[in-house]
Design an enzyme around this catalytic site. Structure first.
Site, PDB file in Angstrom:
ATOM      1  N   LYS A  22       0.835  -1.219   0.000  1.00  0.00           N
ATOM      2  CA  LYS A  22       0.000   0.000   0.000  1.00  0.00           C
ATOM      3  C   LYS A  22       0.863   1.260   0.000  1.00  0.00           C
ATOM      4  O   LYS A  22       0.648   2.169  -0.801  1.00  0.00           O
ATOM      5  CB  LYS A  22      -0.911   0.016   1.231  1.00  0.00           C
ATOM      6  CG  LYS A  22      -1.586   1.361   1.458  1.00  0.00           C
ATOM      7  CD  LYS A  22      -2.408   1.398   2.717  1.00  0.00           C
ATOM      8  CE  LYS A  22      -1.846   2.062   3.892  1.00  0.00           C
ATOM      9  NZ  LYS A  22      -1.696   3.441   4.110  1.00  0.00           N
ATOM     10  N   ASN A  23       1.823   1.340   0.915  1.00  0.00           N
ATOM     11  CA  ASN A  23       2.539   2.608   1.057  1.00  0.00           C
ATOM     12  C   ASN A  23       3.531   2.867  -0.079  1.00  0.00           C
ATOM     13  O   ASN A  23       3.976   4.001  -0.262  1.00  0.00           O
ATOM     14  CB  ASN A  23       3.170   2.715   2.447  1.00  0.00           C
ATOM     15  CG  ASN A  23       2.095   2.958   3.502  1.00  0.00           C
ATOM     16  OD1 ASN A  23       0.960   3.325   3.177  1.00  0.00           O
ATOM     17  ND2 ASN A  23       2.426   2.721   4.761  1.00  0.00           N
ATOM     18  N   CYS A 120      -5.095   8.412   8.646  1.00  0.00           N
ATOM     19  CA  CYS A 120      -5.406   7.953  10.001  1.00  0.00           C
ATOM     20  C   CYS A 120      -5.144   9.071  10.995  1.00  0.00           C
ATOM     21  O   CYS A 120      -4.174   9.814  10.871  1.00  0.00           O
ATOM     22  CB  CYS A 120      -4.553   6.738  10.346  1.00  0.00           C
ATOM     23  SG  CYS A 120      -5.004   5.289   9.402  1.00  0.00           S
ATOM     24  N   ARG A 125      -0.297  15.662  12.921  1.00  0.00           N
ATOM     25  CA  ARG A 125       0.532  15.080  11.849  1.00  0.00           C
ATOM     26  C   ARG A 125       1.128  16.245  11.044  1.00  0.00           C
ATOM     27  O   ARG A 125       0.651  16.568   9.962  1.00  0.00           O
ATOM     28  CB  ARG A 125      -0.292  14.122  10.976  1.00  0.00           C
ATOM     29  CG  ARG A 125      -0.704  12.863  11.718  1.00  0.00           C
ATOM     30  CD  ARG A 125      -1.342  11.832  10.835  1.00  0.00           C
ATOM     31  NE  ARG A 125      -0.407  11.136   9.972  1.00  0.00           N
ATOM     32  CZ  ARG A 125      -0.725  10.092   9.197  1.00  0.00           C
ATOM     33  NH1 ARG A 125      -1.960   9.633   9.192  1.00  0.00           N
ATOM     34  NH2 ARG A 125       0.169   9.519   8.421  1.00  0.00           N
ATOM     35  N   ASP A 310       3.531   0.628  12.136  1.00  0.00           N
ATOM     36  CA  ASP A 310       2.294   0.140  11.521  1.00  0.00           C
ATOM     37  C   ASP A 310       1.976  -1.308  11.912  1.00  0.00           C
ATOM     38  O   ASP A 310       0.954  -1.856  11.489  1.00  0.00           O
ATOM     39  CB  ASP A 310       2.364   0.289   9.992  1.00  0.00           C
ATOM     40  CG  ASP A 310       2.368   1.754   9.571  1.00  0.00           C
ATOM     41  OD1 ASP A 310       2.051   2.617  10.416  1.00  0.00           O
ATOM     42  OD2 ASP A 310       2.704   2.039   8.403  1.00  0.00           O
ATOM     43  N   ARG A 403      -9.261   0.455   3.572  1.00  0.00           N
ATOM     44  CA  ARG A 403      -8.326   1.382   2.933  1.00  0.00           C
ATOM     45  C   ARG A 403      -6.994   0.698   2.640  1.00  0.00           C
ATOM     46  O   ARG A 403      -6.257   1.139   1.754  1.00  0.00           O
ATOM     47  CB  ARG A 403      -8.055   2.568   3.862  1.00  0.00           C
ATOM     48  CG  ARG A 403      -9.229   3.496   3.975  1.00  0.00           C
ATOM     49  CD  ARG A 403      -8.896   4.642   4.867  1.00  0.00           C
ATOM     50  NE  ARG A 403      -7.560   5.121   4.522  1.00  0.00           N
ATOM     51  CZ  ARG A 403      -6.888   6.032   5.200  1.00  0.00           C
ATOM     52  NH1 ARG A 403      -7.429   6.565   6.263  1.00  0.00           N
ATOM     53  NH2 ARG A 403      -5.696   6.407   4.827  1.00  0.00           N
TER      54      ARG A 403
HETATM   55  C1  EPZ Z   1       3.857   7.057   6.680  1.00  0.00           C
HETATM   56  O1  EPZ Z   1       3.138   8.176   7.212  1.00  0.00           O
HETATM   57  C2  EPZ Z   1       2.843   5.953   6.528  1.00  0.00           C
HETATM   58  N1  EPZ Z   1       1.793   6.399   5.624  1.00  0.00           N
HETATM   59  C3  EPZ Z   1       2.261   5.570   7.885  1.00  0.00           C
HETATM   60  O2  EPZ Z   1       1.485   4.396   7.684  1.00  0.00           O
HETATM   61  C4  EPZ Z   1       3.372   5.214   8.853  1.00  0.00           C
HETATM   62  O3  EPZ Z   1       2.846   5.045  10.147  1.00  0.00           O
HETATM   63  C5  EPZ Z   1       4.435   6.324   8.906  1.00  0.00           C
HETATM   64  O4  EPZ Z   1       4.889   6.625   7.556  1.00  0.00           O
HETATM   65  C6  EPZ Z   1       5.659   5.934   9.729  1.00  0.00           C
HETATM   66  O5  EPZ Z   1       6.223   4.756   9.248  1.00  0.00           O
HETATM   67  C7  EPZ Z   1       1.986   6.393   4.318  1.00  0.00           C
HETATM   68  O6  EPZ Z   1       3.011   5.979   3.802  1.00  0.00           O
HETATM   69  C8  EPZ Z   1       0.851   6.850   3.475  1.00  0.00           C
HETATM   70  P1  EPZ Z   1       6.126  10.167   8.785  1.00  0.00           P
HETATM   71  P2  EPZ Z   1       3.824   9.597   7.212  1.00  0.00           P
HETATM   72  O7  EPZ Z   1       6.204  11.429   8.045  1.00  0.00           O
HETATM   73  O8  EPZ Z   1       4.684   9.711   6.017  1.00  0.00           O
HETATM   74  C9  EPZ Z   1       6.709  13.357  12.283  1.00  0.00           C
HETATM   75  C10 EPZ Z   1      -0.391   3.029   7.662  1.00  0.00           C
HETATM   76  O9  EPZ Z   1      -0.950   2.490   8.649  1.00  0.00           O
HETATM   77  N2  EPZ Z   1       6.720  14.349  11.195  1.00  0.00           N
HETATM   78  O10 EPZ Z   1       7.226   9.167   8.616  1.00  0.00           O
HETATM   79  O11 EPZ Z   1       2.758  10.604   7.416  1.00  0.00           O
HETATM   80  C11 EPZ Z   1       5.340  12.731  12.487  1.00  0.00           C
HETATM   81  O12 EPZ Z   1       4.517  13.530  13.308  1.00  0.00           O
HETATM   82  C12 EPZ Z   1       0.062   4.466   7.743  1.00  0.00           C
HETATM   83  O13 EPZ Z   1      -0.195   2.457   6.594  1.00  0.00           O
HETATM   84  C13 EPZ Z   1       7.066  15.666  11.491  1.00  0.00           C
HETATM   85  O14 EPZ Z   1       7.326  16.019  12.649  1.00  0.00           O
HETATM   86  O15 EPZ Z   1       4.714   9.484   8.522  1.00  0.00           O
HETATM   87  C14 EPZ Z   1       5.682  11.390  13.100  1.00  0.00           C
HETATM   88  O16 EPZ Z   1       5.902  11.539  14.468  1.00  0.00           O
HETATM   89  C15 EPZ Z   1      -0.476   5.159   8.933  1.00  0.00           C
HETATM   90  N3  EPZ Z   1       7.081  16.575  10.464  1.00  0.00           N
HETATM   91  C16 EPZ Z   1       7.029  11.034  12.436  1.00  0.00           C
HETATM   92  O17 EPZ Z   1       7.545  12.264  11.909  1.00  0.00           O
HETATM   93  C17 EPZ Z   1       6.793  16.225   9.169  1.00  0.00           C
HETATM   94  O18 EPZ Z   1       6.847  17.095   8.291  1.00  0.00           O
HETATM   95  C18 EPZ Z   1       6.934  10.034  11.297  1.00  0.00           C
HETATM   96  O19 EPZ Z   1       5.984  10.507  10.341  1.00  0.00           O
HETATM   97  C19 EPZ Z   1       6.461  14.891   8.892  1.00  0.00           C
HETATM   98  C20 EPZ Z   1       6.426  13.976   9.921  1.00  0.00           C
END
Ligand code: EPZ
Length: 439
Positions: A22-23, A120, A125, A310, A403
């Site tokens: 998916k991702n 989610c 976020r 995840d 989803r």
């Molecule tokens: C991706 O989300 C995945 N989604 C999520 O999977 C997954 O939980 C996450 O990566 C972590 O592995 C998709 O790929 C669509 P991040 P993403 O940016 O990219 C902080 C699922 O269940 N952060 O790596 O949104 C954030 O708050 C989904 O399949 C900032 O501070 O996650 C978090 O604490 C749910 N500033 C950490 O980084 C930013 O600009 C990791 O978030 C971006 C993120």
């Protein structure tokens, strides 16, 4: 309203084929906007998040041809930057990955506009790292009124060094996409290393990009003039595979998972082994078996190659039935990723959450109850708990689960689980068996 109804207690046996990631799919579909030509994507998961993105692309003027359930041809040659009709906003607000449209449109047209993304709900976020990266490439980014608008100076992004303050999957992907056709070299430091980051790099390279270092903590992208069409096969879904592995751990039995990359599952496999689950690895399959009692353990999530956030809810569901004390610590998202714990408690689980950790005391058996899917992986955790529980579990809000899991009911039924998707009016309790109201 559709619900899953599970009569728990059946061990799982047989073989399940894992779908495409998916991702990876939700990054690669928007990245295809950069390609002038036909992009054939194989091993695409048939889930609602990919459907939503394909709809968005077709509203933007892409020709989308489904060849079969897992293969699509995308021709984005005539995608039009002006074509962001209001009817698209509802779709872009639904999913997280819609922010990749910004990187792709900026790369292709030098300007971009989309709604703030959905996805989610884990509390806050932020997207500051995305903005930091795009700004470094010369874009002006404005976030206001629920929209993100960006434009590149002189209509074209310029390669530049970018260093993330926090490891972010989404920001890494967005900047990789945007930089693929920027002028000159972009070097991104402190990047995410998840398998889907490498998959996106391989996709971009097979369409003519020059991306190196994906899978390490620094990625170099030499911008090319344009990307051309081609065929690309996505990797299998690490988290879907991990979910079936966790389900076998919880319900018992023996299942062969085909179409997997065992290397991507190493951290999940080694945790399950600690929990007294046997895992045999082949080239493109794993066999998961659990016939003895589960052992308790501790888990802490981390960016890849650490234990995936995840998989946190699914493993918590398994540990509910492991005698002794386990601690699960969420170190990627804040404590809001434990919202589902209240649902597990309805099933008799002994869990308390404090700050970023859940403290569990394993029980002999969970008891079926009416629960809801708080988000995608939390929903998967409810399915796992329901499969292992005594009695009937009903899971509401299954749209979250759909989803990200292709044909979850069909796949579990083929393994011997008693799970059905039923369409029931909300008020109807007289159909509930007595034990459903327990716990
Ligand atoms: C991706 O989300 C995945 N989604 C999520 O999977 C997954 O939980 C996450 O990566 C972590 O592995 C998709 O790929 C669509 P991040 P993403 O940016 O990219 C902080 C699922 O269940 N952060 O790596 O949104 C954030 O708050 C989904 O399949 C900032 O501070 O996650 C978090 O604490 C749910 N500033 C950490 O980084 C930013 O600009 C990791 O978030 C971006 C993120």
């Amino acid at each position: 309203m559709e619900k899953y109804v599970i009569q728990g207690g059946n061990p799982l046996h047989g073989e399940v084929e894992i779908s495409g990631a998916k991702n990876a799919a939700v990054a690669i579909i928007p990245a295809a906007i950069m390609v002038k030509g036909v992009c054939r994507l194989e091993n695409l998961p048939a889930i609602s998040d990919t459907d939503t993105l394909l709809h968005i692309l077709s509203y933007m003027g892409a020709k989308v041809t489904m060849i079969n359930r897992s293969t699509v041809e995308l021709d984005c040659t005539h995608v039009n930057m002006d074509a962001l009709p209001e009817r698209m906003w509802d779709l872009t607000r639904r999913i997280r990955a819609s922010y990749y449209l910004i990187g792709a449109m900026l790369g292709r047209f030098g300007q971009a506009c989309s709604t703030m993304p959905g996805g989610c709900n884990f509390g806050d976020r932020p997207i500051d790292q995305h903005i930091k990266g795009l700004t470094a490439l010369g874009a002006t980014v404005d976030v206001s009124g629920g929209f993100i608008r960006a434009s590149a100076k002189e209509g074209r992004l310029k390669g530049a060094p970018v260093y993330f303050d926090k490891v972010s999957v989404g920001a890494t992907i967005n900047i990789m996409i945007a930089a693929a056709t920027a002028d000159g070299m972009t070097v991104i430091g402190n990047v995410a290393r998840e398998p889907h980051i490498v998959d996106l790099a391989n996709f971009l390279n097979s369409m003519g990009a020059d991306v190196r270092g994906a899978g390490t903590d620094s990625i170099k992208i030499r911008g090319v003039k344009h990307l051309h069409g081609g065929t690309y096969t996505l990797i299998p879904d690490q988290i879907e595979a991990g979910t079936y592995m966790a389900a076998v751990a919880a319900a018992g039995g023996s299942v062969r998972l085909s179409n997997v990359i065992p290397k991507h599952l190493e951290c999940i496999s080694s945790k399950l082994r600690e929990m007294n689950v046997q895992i045999e690895e082949g080239d493109d399959h794993v066999i998961v078996r659990r016939d003895g009692p589960l052992h308790h353990t501790n888990i802490k999530t981390k960016p890849y190659p650490g234990f995936p956030t995840d998989m946190q809810p699914q493993m918590t569901a398994v540990l509910c039935c492991a005698p002794g004390r386990s601690v699960v610590t969420e170190a990627v998202w804040n404590g809001s990723r434990f919202k589902y714990v209240g649902e597990l408690k309805k099933m008799g689980a002994h869990i308390e959450v404090e700050d970023q950790s859940a403290f569990l005391e394993g029980v002999d058996r969970l008891t079926g109850s009416v629960v809801r899917a708080c988000d995608l992986r939390a929903g998967a955790a409810m399915v796992i708990a329901g499969l292992a529980a005594d009695g009937v579990t009903k899971i509401e809000d299954i749209n979250y689960i759909e989803r990200g899991y292709q044909n979850l009911v069909g796949k579990f039924r083929a393994l011997g689980a008693d799970i059905r998707c039923v369409d029931e009016p909300e008020e109807e309790d007289d159909l509930l068996p007595e034990d459903l109201n327990a716990g």
